[in-house]
Design a protein around this motif. Sequence first.
Motif, PDB file in Angstrom:
ATOM      1  N   LEU A   1       0.821  -1.202   0.000  1.00 29.93           N
ATOM      2  CA  LEU A   1       0.000   0.000   0.000  1.00 29.93           C
ATOM      3  C   LEU A   1       0.859   1.257   0.000  1.00 29.93           C
ATOM      4  CD1 LEU A   1      -2.714  -0.975   2.652  1.00 29.93           C
ATOM      5  CD2 LEU A   1      -2.744  -1.379   0.177  1.00 29.93           C
ATOM      6  N   SER A   2       0.390   2.256  -0.721  1.00 28.42           N
ATOM      7  CA  SER A   2       1.070   3.552  -0.723  1.00 28.42           C
ATOM      8  C   SER A   2       0.179   4.580  -1.409  1.00 28.42           C
ATOM      9  CB  SER A   2       2.418   3.483  -1.464  1.00 28.42           C
ATOM     10  OG  SER A   2       2.224   3.254  -2.852  1.00 28.42           O
ATOM     11  N   ARG A   3       0.412   5.827  -1.114  1.00 21.52           N
ATOM     12  CA  ARG A   3      -0.242   6.901  -1.844  1.00 21.52           C
ATOM     13  C   ARG A   3       0.282   6.920  -3.273  1.00 21.52           C
ATOM     14  NH1 ARG A   3       2.360  11.236   1.721  1.00 21.52           N
ATOM     15  NH2 ARG A   3       3.934   9.587   1.541  1.00 21.52           N
ATOM     16  N   LEU A   4      -0.581   7.243  -4.204  1.00 23.39           N
ATOM     17  CA  LEU A   4      -0.121   7.334  -5.588  1.00 23.39           C
ATOM     18  C   LEU A   4       0.988   8.368  -5.727  1.00 23.39           C
ATOM     19  CD1 LEU A   4      -3.539   7.090  -7.445  1.00 23.39           C
ATOM     20  CD2 LEU A   4      -1.698   5.401  -7.498  1.00 23.39           C
ATOM     21  N   GLY A   5       0.888   9.437  -4.944  1.00 30.34           N
ATOM     22  CA  GLY A   5       1.904  10.485  -5.023  1.00 30.34           C
ATOM     23  C   GLY A   5       3.275  10.052  -4.552  1.00 30.34           C
ATOM     24  N   ALA A   6       3.358   8.927  -3.866  1.00 32.29           N
ATOM     25  CA  ALA A   6       4.668   8.406  -3.466  1.00 32.29           C
ATOM     26  C   ALA A   6       5.442   7.852  -4.645  1.00 32.29           C
ATOM     27  CB  ALA A   6       4.502   7.323  -2.398  1.00 32.29           C
TER      28      ALA A   6
ATOM     29  N   ASP B   1       5.656   2.628   2.520  1.00 33.77           N
ATOM     30  CA  ASP B   1       5.169   4.002   2.585  1.00 33.77           C
ATOM     31  C   ASP B   1       4.749   4.328   4.024  1.00 33.77           C
ATOM     32  OD1 ASP B   1       4.078   6.476   1.061  1.00 33.77           O
ATOM     33  OD2 ASP B   1       2.375   5.821   2.288  1.00 33.77           O
ATOM     34  N   ARG B   2       5.339   5.360   4.634  1.00 35.75           N
ATOM     35  CA  ARG B   2       5.094   5.651   6.043  1.00 35.75           C
ATOM     36  C   ARG B   2       3.646   6.039   6.295  1.00 35.75           C
ATOM     37  NH1 ARG B   2      10.507   8.952   8.120  1.00 35.75           N
ATOM     38  NH2 ARG B   2      11.985   7.217   7.794  1.00 35.75           N
ATOM     39  N   TYR B   3       3.038   6.784   5.394  1.00 36.79           N
ATOM     40  CA  TYR B   3       1.626   7.165   5.552  1.00 36.79           C
ATOM     41  C   TYR B   3       0.752   5.912   5.589  1.00 36.79           C
ATOM     42  CZ  TYR B   3      -2.866   9.417   4.592  1.00 36.79           C
ATOM     43  OH  TYR B   3      -4.161   9.834   4.667  1.00 36.79           O
ATOM     44  N   ALA B   4       1.032   4.976   4.684  1.00 33.95           N
ATOM     45  CA  ALA B   4       0.257   3.734   4.640  1.00 33.95           C
ATOM     46  C   ALA B   4       0.513   2.894   5.889  1.00 33.95           C
ATOM     47  CB  ALA B   4       0.597   2.941   3.385  1.00 33.95           C
TER      48      ALA B   4
ATOM     49  N   TYR C   1      -3.364  -1.485  -5.204  1.00 36.49           N
ATOM     50  CA  TYR C   1      -3.686  -2.791  -4.627  1.00 36.49           C
ATOM     51  C   TYR C   1      -5.139  -3.165  -4.921  1.00 36.49           C
ATOM     52  CZ  TYR C   1      -4.613  -6.396  -1.116  1.00 36.49           C
ATOM     53  OH  TYR C   1      -4.990  -7.545  -0.482  1.00 36.49           O
ATOM     54  N   SER C   2      -6.056  -2.241  -4.687  1.00 40.64           N
ATOM     55  CA  SER C   2      -7.465  -2.514  -4.971  1.00 40.64           C
ATOM     56  C   SER C   2      -7.677  -2.809  -6.446  1.00 40.64           C
ATOM     57  CB  SER C   2      -8.334  -1.335  -4.535  1.00 40.64           C
ATOM     58  OG  SER C   2      -8.382  -1.225  -3.123  1.00 40.64           O
ATOM     59  N   ALA C   3      -6.961  -2.095  -7.305  1.00 44.33           N
ATOM     60  CA  ALA C   3      -7.080  -2.352  -8.737  1.00 44.33           C
ATOM     61  C   ALA C   3      -6.661  -3.782  -9.078  1.00 44.33           C
ATOM     62  CB  ALA C   3      -6.229  -1.357  -9.524  1.00 44.33           C
ATOM     63  N   THR C   4      -5.579  -4.254  -8.455  1.00 41.17           N
ATOM     64  CA  THR C   4      -5.137  -5.624  -8.746  1.00 41.17           C
ATOM     65  C   THR C   4      -6.119  -6.645  -8.194  1.00 41.17           C
ATOM     66  OG1 THR C   4      -3.772  -5.864  -6.728  1.00 41.17           O
ATOM     67  CG2 THR C   4      -2.711  -4.914  -8.684  1.00 41.17           C
ATOM     68  N   LYS C   5      -6.725  -6.352  -7.052  1.00 39.41           N
ATOM     69  CA  LYS C   5      -7.665  -7.308  -6.469  1.00 39.41           C
ATOM     70  C   LYS C   5      -9.010  -7.262  -7.191  1.00 39.41           C
ATOM     71  CE  LYS C   5      -5.089  -9.414  -3.540  1.00 39.41           C
ATOM     72  NZ  LYS C   5      -4.828 -10.867  -3.684  1.00 39.41           N
TER      73      LYS C   5
ATOM     74  N   SER D   1      -1.674 -11.774   9.087  1.00 36.98           N
ATOM     75  CA  SER D   1      -0.691 -12.301   8.143  1.00 36.98           C
ATOM     76  C   SER D   1       0.472 -11.325   8.077  1.00 36.98           C
ATOM     77  CB  SER D   1      -1.304 -12.482   6.748  1.00 36.98           C
ATOM     78  OG  SER D   1      -1.448 -11.231   6.103  1.00 36.98           O
ATOM     79  N   GLU D   2       1.463 -11.664   7.274  1.00 39.64           N
ATOM     80  CA  GLU D   2       2.632 -10.794   7.157  1.00 39.64           C
ATOM     81  C   GLU D   2       2.518  -9.804   6.005  1.00 39.64           C
ATOM     82  OE1 GLU D   2       5.683 -13.432   4.461  1.00 39.64           O
ATOM     83  OE2 GLU D   2       5.730 -13.764   6.609  1.00 39.64           O
ATOM     84  N   LEU D   3       1.364  -9.753   5.324  1.00 42.15           N
ATOM     85  CA  LEU D   3       1.224  -8.872   4.167  1.00 42.15           C
ATOM     86  C   LEU D   3       1.575  -7.426   4.494  1.00 42.15           C
ATOM     87  CD1 LEU D   3      -2.054 -10.018   2.329  1.00 42.15           C
ATOM     88  CD2 LEU D   3       0.306 -10.234   1.524  1.00 42.15           C
ATOM     89  N   ALA D   4       1.040  -6.933   5.609  1.00 46.30           N
ATOM     90  CA  ALA D   4       1.256  -5.527   5.941  1.00 46.30           C
ATOM     91  C   ALA D   4       2.695  -5.234   6.338  1.00 46.30           C
ATOM     92  CB  ALA D   4       0.309  -5.114   7.067  1.00 46.30           C
ATOM     93  N   ASP D   5       3.468  -6.262   6.666  1.00 46.55           N
ATOM     94  CA  ASP D   5       4.849  -6.056   7.097  1.00 46.55           C
ATOM     95  C   ASP D   5       5.736  -5.521   5.978  1.00 46.55           C
ATOM     96  OD1 ASP D   5       3.985  -7.108   9.480  1.00 46.55           O
ATOM     97  OD2 ASP D   5       4.886  -9.091   9.158  1.00 46.55           O
ATOM     98  N   HIS D   6       5.286  -5.663   4.733  1.00 48.73           N
ATOM     99  CA  HIS D   6       6.122  -5.277   3.598  1.00 48.73           C
ATOM    100  C   HIS D   6       5.802  -3.880   3.068  1.00 48.73           C
ATOM    101  CE1 HIS D   6       7.578  -9.368   3.616  1.00 48.73           C
ATOM    102  NE2 HIS D   6       6.345  -9.819   3.549  1.00 48.73           N
TER     103      HIS D   6
END
Length: 246
Positions: free
Chosen positions: A95-100, A196-199, A154-158, A188-193
Motif C-alpha cells: 500500500l502507498s499513496r499514488l503520489g509516493a 510508505d510511512r503514511y500507509a 492494490y485494490s485495482a489488482t484485487k 498475516s505478514e502482508l502488511a509487514d512489507h
Amino acid sequence: MTNTDKIILITGASSGIGAATARRLAGDGHHVVAGARRKDRLDELTRRIHADGGSAEAAELDVTDPSAMTAVVEAVLSRHGRLDVLVANAGVMLLSRLGALLVPEWDRMLDVNVRGLLHGVAAALPVFERQGSGHLVTVASVGAHEVVPTSAVYSATKFAAWAITEGLRQEARPGIRVTTVSPGVTDSELADHITDRYAQEAMRAYRAAVISADSIAAAISYAIGQPPDVDVNEIVIRPAGQRPPS
C-alpha cells in the motif's frame, strides 16, 4: 485415498492464509501441494502436516514465472494423475499513496496479484477441461470491493483478480467450479512489507481488529467441500465491525 480426497495445489503457501489453508485442507483429508518461493518454510509446513497425520508435499514456485507454474502443474499430474483444485492465494499488498510514485511496488503487485493468477489459470484450466472437473479458488480481498487512501493500485489488482475469476465462472464448462474468497483484515505478514510511512500509520489503526488466517482457511474448506453440483461463487469475510480507515 477415498473418492472424496482431492489433489489441491496452493500458491503462496509459505505463510499466512496459504499456510493455514494447507493445514486445514490436509486435515480435511486432501493431499496438498504447497507452492511458494520460500522452500525452507514449505518444508517446515509439510513436516508439521505429516506430523499431524496429513498428506502434503512442497513445490518451490514463483507464480510470476509462467513456465514455473506450468511445470508445477505438470509435476502434480505426473505424480498423482490429476489436479482437482487450485487455490490461487499468492499475493502482495504494498500500500502507498499514488503520489509516493513507488512504481516498482506497483509493478510487483501487478506481477503477483494479476499475472500470477493468470499464470495459474493458464496452467490449470486446460487440465480441468480435459478432466471435465476442477475448482479454481481465488483469494482476492475486500480491496476488490472498496478503495481507500493508499489502496488504489492494490485494490485495482484485487478487482482484476475478482473480474478474472468471475469471467472464468461465466465461461467455464459444466463440472468446473469457481470461487472468489475476499478476506478483510487478516492476521498475516502482508502488511509487514509496506514501505510508505503514511500507509504504515493508516494500517496500524485499521489492523486494530483482525481475524485469523484459519478463518479464511475454513471458508475455503467450505467452498471446496460442497457437492459437485454446488458452486460457491463468492465469500466476503471481515472482522466484525471492520470499517475503512478514515
